[in-house]
Design a protein around this motif. Structure first.
Motif, PDB file in Angstrom:
ATOM      1  N   ILE A 592      10.541  12.368  -8.345  1.00 56.01           N
ATOM      2  CA  ILE A 592      10.578  11.038  -7.726  1.00 56.01           C
ATOM      3  C   ILE A 592       9.709  10.050  -8.507  1.00 56.01           C
ATOM      4  O   ILE A 592       8.483  10.025  -8.364  1.00 56.01           O
ATOM      5  N   ILE A 593      10.366   9.248  -9.309  1.00 57.44           N
ATOM      6  CA  ILE A 593       9.670   8.202 -10.059  1.00 57.44           C
ATOM      7  C   ILE A 593       9.309   7.039  -9.141  1.00 57.44           C
ATOM      8  O   ILE A 593       8.204   6.500  -9.197  1.00 57.44           O
ATOM      9  N   LEU A 594      10.260   6.660  -8.279  1.00 59.37           N
ATOM     10  CA  LEU A 594      10.024   5.551  -7.350  1.00 59.37           C
ATOM     11  C   LEU A 594       9.921   6.104  -5.937  1.00 59.37           C
ATOM     12  O   LEU A 594      10.932   6.386  -5.287  1.00 59.37           O
ATOM     13  N   SER A 595       8.690   6.301  -5.475  1.00 53.26           N
ATOM     14  CA  SER A 595       8.448   6.770  -4.109  1.00 53.26           C
ATOM     15  C   SER A 595       8.091   5.563  -3.258  1.00 53.26           C
ATOM     16  O   SER A 595       7.101   4.874  -3.525  1.00 53.26           O
ATOM     17  N   THR A 596       8.905   5.285  -2.247  1.00 51.15           N
ATOM     18  CA  THR A 596       8.746   4.044  -1.488  1.00 51.15           C
ATOM     19  C   THR A 596       8.654   4.306   0.001  1.00 51.15           C
ATOM     20  O   THR A 596       9.217   5.275   0.511  1.00 51.15           O
ATOM     21  N   SER A 597       7.948   3.421   0.690  1.00 60.12           N
ATOM     22  CA  SER A 597       7.867   3.514   2.141  1.00 60.12           C
ATOM     23  C   SER A 597       7.363   2.188   2.702  1.00 60.12           C
ATOM     24  O   SER A 597       6.656   1.449   2.013  1.00 60.12           O
ATOM     25  N   THR A 598       7.731   1.921   3.946  1.00 57.88           N
ATOM     26  CA  THR A 598       7.423   0.618   4.520  1.00 57.88           C
ATOM     27  C   THR A 598       6.883   0.734   5.929  1.00 57.88           C
ATOM     28  O   THR A 598       7.143   1.712   6.626  1.00 57.88           O
ATOM     29  N   LEU A 599       6.125  -0.270   6.323  1.00 58.59           N
ATOM     30  CA  LEU A 599       5.641  -0.392   7.689  1.00 58.59           C
ATOM     31  C   LEU A 599       5.195  -1.823   7.944  1.00 58.59           C
ATOM     32  O   LEU A 599       4.573  -2.438   7.092  1.00 58.59           O
ATOM     33  N   VAL A 600       5.551  -2.332   9.101  1.00 62.18           N
ATOM     34  CA  VAL A 600       5.023  -3.614   9.557  1.00 62.18           C
ATOM     35  C   VAL A 600       4.468  -3.409  10.953  1.00 62.18           C
ATOM     36  O   VAL A 600       5.128  -2.842  11.819  1.00 62.18           O
ATOM     37  N   SER A 601       3.237  -3.811  11.168  1.00 63.59           N
ATOM     38  CA  SER A 601       2.601  -3.688  12.474  1.00 63.59           C
ATOM     39  C   SER A 601       1.587  -4.814  12.623  1.00 63.59           C
ATOM     40  O   SER A 601       0.881  -5.140  11.660  1.00 63.59           O
ATOM     41  N   PRO A 602       1.480  -5.420  13.800  1.00 64.09           N
ATOM     42  CA  PRO A 602       0.478  -6.473  13.996  1.00 64.09           C
ATOM     43  C   PRO A 602      -0.948  -5.959  13.878  1.00 64.09           C
ATOM     44  O   PRO A 602      -1.874  -6.748  13.697  1.00 64.09           O
ATOM     45  N   ALA A 603      -1.152  -4.645  13.947  1.00 61.79           N
ATOM     46  CA  ALA A 603      -2.495  -4.071  13.822  1.00 61.79           C
ATOM     47  C   ALA A 603      -2.859  -3.750  12.379  1.00 61.79           C
ATOM     48  O   ALA A 603      -4.007  -3.456  12.082  1.00 61.79           O
ATOM     49  N   LEU A 604      -1.861  -3.810  11.481  1.00 62.79           N
ATOM     50  CA  LEU A 604      -2.036  -3.327  10.115  1.00 62.79           C
ATOM     51  C   LEU A 604      -2.328  -4.465   9.145  1.00 62.79           C
ATOM     52  O   LEU A 604      -1.577  -5.440   9.071  1.00 62.79           O
ATOM     53  N   GLU A 605      -3.416  -4.340   8.398  1.00 68.55           N
ATOM     54  CA  GLU A 605      -3.717  -5.296   7.335  1.00 68.55           C
ATOM     55  C   GLU A 605      -3.275  -4.764   5.986  1.00 68.55           C
ATOM     56  O   GLU A 605      -2.640  -5.470   5.209  1.00 68.55           O
ATOM     57  N   VAL A 606      -3.617  -3.535   5.686  1.00 66.58           N
ATOM     58  CA  VAL A 606      -3.164  -2.870   4.469  1.00 66.58           C
ATOM     59  C   VAL A 606      -2.920  -1.404   4.787  1.00 66.58           C
ATOM     60  O   VAL A 606      -3.343  -0.898   5.823  1.00 66.58           O
ATOM     61  N   GLY A 607      -2.265  -0.719   3.871  1.00 62.75           N
ATOM     62  CA  GLY A 607      -2.045   0.710   4.003  1.00 62.75           C
ATOM     63  C   GLY A 607      -1.462   1.203   2.706  1.00 62.75           C
ATOM     64  O   GLY A 607      -1.212   0.417   1.791  1.00 62.75           O
ATOM     65  N   GLY A 608      -1.238   2.494   2.595  1.00 65.37           N
ATOM     66  CA  GLY A 608      -0.629   2.929   1.360  1.00 65.37           C
ATOM     67  C   GLY A 608      -0.670   4.406   1.103  1.00 65.37           C
ATOM     68  O   GLY A 608      -1.153   5.203   1.903  1.00 65.37           O
ATOM     69  N   PHE A 609      -0.163   4.771  -0.072  1.00 63.92           N
ATOM     70  CA  PHE A 609      -0.084   6.143  -0.545  1.00 63.92           C
ATOM     71  C   PHE A 609      -0.003   6.072  -2.061  1.00 63.92           C
ATOM     72  O   PHE A 609       0.211   4.999  -2.641  1.00 63.92           O
ATOM     73  N   ALA A 610      -0.152   7.209  -2.698  1.00 63.91           N
ATOM     74  CA  ALA A 610      -0.188   7.235  -4.160  1.00 63.91           C
ATOM     75  C   ALA A 610       1.160   7.660  -4.733  1.00 63.91           C
ATOM     76  O   ALA A 610       2.012   8.219  -4.037  1.00 63.91           O
ATOM     77  N   ALA A 611       1.339   7.385  -6.029  1.00 64.18           N
ATOM     78  CA  ALA A 611       2.499   7.905  -6.754  1.00 64.18           C
ATOM     79  C   ALA A 611       2.511   9.420  -6.645  1.00 64.18           C
ATOM     80  O   ALA A 611       1.460  10.064  -6.619  1.00 64.18           O
ATOM     81  N   VAL A 612       3.704  10.015  -6.588  1.00 65.33           N
ATOM     82  CA  VAL A 612       3.795  11.461  -6.349  1.00 65.33           C
ATOM     83  C   VAL A 612       3.972  12.271  -7.628  1.00 65.33           C
ATOM     84  O   VAL A 612       3.913  13.502  -7.593  1.00 65.33           O
ATOM     85  N   VAL A 613       4.217  11.600  -8.764  1.00 71.21           N
ATOM     86  CA  VAL A 613       4.298  12.282 -10.058  1.00 71.21           C
ATOM     87  C   VAL A 613       3.483  11.472 -11.065  1.00 71.21           C
ATOM     88  O   VAL A 613       3.270  10.266 -10.883  1.00 71.21           O
ATOM     89  N   PRO A 614       3.021  12.101 -12.139  1.00 69.66           N
ATOM     90  CA  PRO A 614       2.129  11.404 -13.079  1.00 69.66           C
ATOM     91  C   PRO A 614       2.712  10.142 -13.692  1.00 69.66           C
ATOM     92  O   PRO A 614       1.972   9.197 -13.999  1.00 69.66           O
ATOM     93  N   ASP A 615       4.034  10.095 -13.888  1.00 67.21           N
ATOM     94  CA  ASP A 615       4.657   8.913 -14.481  1.00 67.21           C
ATOM     95  C   ASP A 615       5.462   8.119 -13.461  1.00 67.21           C
ATOM     96  O   ASP A 615       6.378   7.365 -13.818  1.00 67.21           O
TER      97      ASP A 615
END
Length: 670
Positions: A592-615
């Motif tokens: 998986i070169i492009l690992s994507t995910s989304t979330l919108v919440s009124p409580a959320l300012e930022v969030g995230g996860f890391a790339a799942v493969v080195p490139d």
């Protein structure tokens, strides 16, 4: 306000019913130290009312899975590569696949209290030997309390803890509103409906909700949200629960402490007691402990398993105290994204805030815990959670509820009577050396991890819906187009989708790289763009295809988890490799070169996860009413998120132009 990403499923949250006054008074009178009734709300419908009647996760037809798999392969392969894989898939469909499918269906019929994917998907996390930090664990960052006086570290932490305890007690008492996706909230999200449905037998309750166009979600992961931990073991980790624990472990400057949160009856301690305990910890004059055992949880899982045996033999009570805690609280001794009260977070400030939530300083974390609640010196709060025990649905619910509760119920009482117990480990020379090695490895990974962020204000959900295109499809298309312009290739891509509408559902993959997105990316090429009418038609086709894939995934009709379960079963039955899973194109799709995910919440300012493969790129994103935010995480030199973000900005400008009925003739400067 820059609000970014996290894996989630679109869902609707019910209006919370008011508590019964007489019941609140009765509970309050029976308690010694509580300042309220100890619940965030009191649901008219019992928390697990729908669990018994939830539908089971369906096993797709083998021919459908093979067809969907080939459709996902086609855009990333050459014609000859595709023909090779097509032959292998057809042989699997008409041969070994049929036998495996029959075994899977038979096993599923014998295991009606679970799902065909639950055990395999849990084990894929438990068997992964990579460190959990950055490879698996995501995080969510809270919006500040609207009251600036509450955003000090001590006040913010106290309020978040008290709200967490109220949430925990509400769930344990069966008073937490069930998770439901409402198609028609006016009908199903009403007191009238709830008063009726609570009398429908549990074995039929899901069907009653379905008739009202409401879809209850599985809540079987909730017991692991608190009082659980992941324990490293050679080859395969295990998840443990301690349902009777009543304390919280706190880490400050790399030093460990324990504070009581509940009394012997399971009732909340007074806010002043908890606040006093926290104040004692914050006032501890000791310097930062750079030999903190927290570094061990950032290690390779087999290496950590070996170290843990020795660590636990020397410190059995300390390790048990950490493992059994309700959760781990991390009080960071530094500021992150400090700014004037009431001002919006900048793109530049978002990056250190995201990095602190994702990895922070390992001396002040315990990455194996169900979740780490993190609060910085300037009161920025976040939740970093271990992923093997469950997915984002339960964490998001907890996150939303405690934010709303914490800003509504501030602790304003005295600070008195608390007690924090120091937990100082004994370390052998071997453990000290191992700790130094773990610290060095963690620092290398941390320093190699890079983030870039984009905020595009050219369009948002409102604009796209008026144009009758799916906002999420435009987001996903923009990533494919940006990668094409940057790398001139179409690659394995992933978008997370929850299957929590089913008993023991986990997640399914949406494959955003399709024939439609490939054609659209090429048509929008800066050097030789297609005609406006063609580009408009391609945009519409991408939207329709993405909506179809999303619906299939959410309804358990994807192909990824089905193929994974068949591969898992084959390994269990005989272990002999099958051509379909040995096919290099199968590996290419699942790299998986492009690992994507989304979330919108009124409580959320930022969030995230890391790339799942080195490139690869870890792409968190959110589409708001009038803007589009994206973050890209990566590990140079494997990839370059800054160049991707530049291309993405140009892509969004071109999409905006075409969506507004105009064409572009000249290449855009990016």
């Amino acid at each position: 306000m820059l609000k970014l990403s996290f894996p989630s499923v679109a869902r609707g949250w019910a209006q919370l019913p008011a508590a019964s006054t007489s019941k609140v008074l009765a509970v309050t009178c029976s308690r010694k130290l509580s300042t309220d009734d100890g619940y965030i709300h009191r649901s008219l419908v019992p928390t697990e009312h729908y669990q018994k009647s939830l539908p089971r996760l369906p096993i797709p037809k083998l021919e459908d899975t093979c067809s969907r798999y080939l459709a996902a392969l086609e855009p990333i392969l050459t014609t000859s590569e595709y023909k090779d894989s097509e032959k292998i898939v057809n042989e699997f469909l008409n041969g070994q696949g049929k036998e495996l499918q029959a075994h899977l269906v038979a096993a599923d019929k014998q295991n009606k209290n679970s799902s065909f994917i639950h055990q395999p998907w849990t084990e894929v996390y438990q068997m992964d030997r990579r460190p959990v930090v950055l490879n698996h664990n995501p995080f969510l960052g809270f919006v500040d309390d609207p009251d600036p006086t509450q955003n000090t570290q001590l006040n913010r932490t106290t309020n978040l803890i008290l709200s967490s305890l109220r949430f925990y007690r509400t769930y344990r008492a069966g008073l937490l509103e069930p998770d439901i996706y409402h198609m028609n909230p006016a009908k199903s999200d009403s007191d009238r409906f709830k008063k009726l449905i609570r009398y429908v037998p549990k074995s039929l309750s899901w069907y009653g909700a379905y008739l009202a166009k409401a879809f209850p979600l599985d809540m079987r992961q909730y017991p692991y949200l608190f009082q659980s931990t992941r324990v490293p073991k050679r080859g395969k980790d295990e998840n443990r629960r301690y349902p009777d624990s009543k304390h919280i472990v706190v880490i400050h400057k790399g030093h460990f402490y324990s504070i009581d949160a509940l009394d012997s009856n399971g009732d909340m301690l007074d806010g002043g007691v908890i606040k006093s305990s926290l104040a004692q910890i914050l006032e501890d004059p000791r310097e930062v402990n750079f030999n903190s055992i927290g570094y061990f949880t950032s290690m390779n899982r087999d290496s950590w398993a070996d170290i843990r045996d020795e660590l636990e033999s020397l410190n059995p009570e300390l390790i048990h105290k950490i493992d059994s805690s309700m959760f781990v609280l991390c009080l960071d001794e530094y500021d992150v994204a400090k700014r004037a009260p009431g001002t919006e977070i900048s793109v530049a400030d978002a990056i250190p805030l995201i990095k602190n939530g994702l990895h922070g300083e390992a001396y002040n974390r315990w990455f194996d815990k169900c979740f780490n609640m993190i609060v910085t010196k300037n009161g920025k709060g976040s939740i970093h959670f271990e992923h093997s025990w469950g997915d984002g649905v339960s964490v998001l619910r907890y996150f939303n509820e405690i934010y709303k509760d914490s800003i509504a119920k501030h602790h304003v009482g005295p600070t008195e009577g608390g007690s924090a117990v120091k937990l100082d480990p004994e370390l052998s020379p071997n453990l000290i050396q191992a700790l130094e090695n773990a610290r060095g490895d963690f620092e290398k990974v941390k320093n190699s991890f890079v983030l870039d962020v984009m905020k595009f204000e050219g369009f948002g959900k409102n604009d796209l819906r008026k144009l009758k295109v799916s906002p999420d499809s435009i987001c996903q298309l923009s990533f494919q187009m940006a990668n094409w312009r940057f790398k001139r290739e179409f690659v394995g891509s992933y978008e997370s989708c929850s299957t929590a509408a089913f008993k023991y559902g986990r997640t399914e993959t949406i494959r955003p790289c399709t024939k439609e997105t490939k054609a659209c990316s090429i048509a929008f090429d800066k050097e030789n763009p297609a005609q406006l009418d063609e580009m408009s038609e391609l945009l519409s086709a991408c939207s329709k295809k993405h909506n179809k894939l999303t619906k299939e995934a959410a309804m358990g009709a994807g192909f990824d988890r089905h193929l994974f379960a068949l591969k898992f079963l084959n390994n269990k039955l005989n272990g002999a490799p099958l051509p379909i899973f040995e096919d290099p194109n199968h590996a290419k799709l699942n790299y998986i070169i492009l690992s994507t995910s989304t979330l919108v919440s009124p409580a959320l300012e930022v969030g995230g996860f890391a790339a799942v493969v080195p490139d690869g790129l870890g792409i968190g994103y959110a589409m708001f009413d009038d803007w589009f935010g994206t973050q890209a995480s990566y590990y140079p030199p494997g990839n370059d998120g800054s160049e991707f973000i530049k291309e993405l900005t140009g892509v969004c400008e071109d999409l905006k132009t075409v969506l507004n009925g105009k064409s572009f003739k000249e290449p855009r400067q990016v």
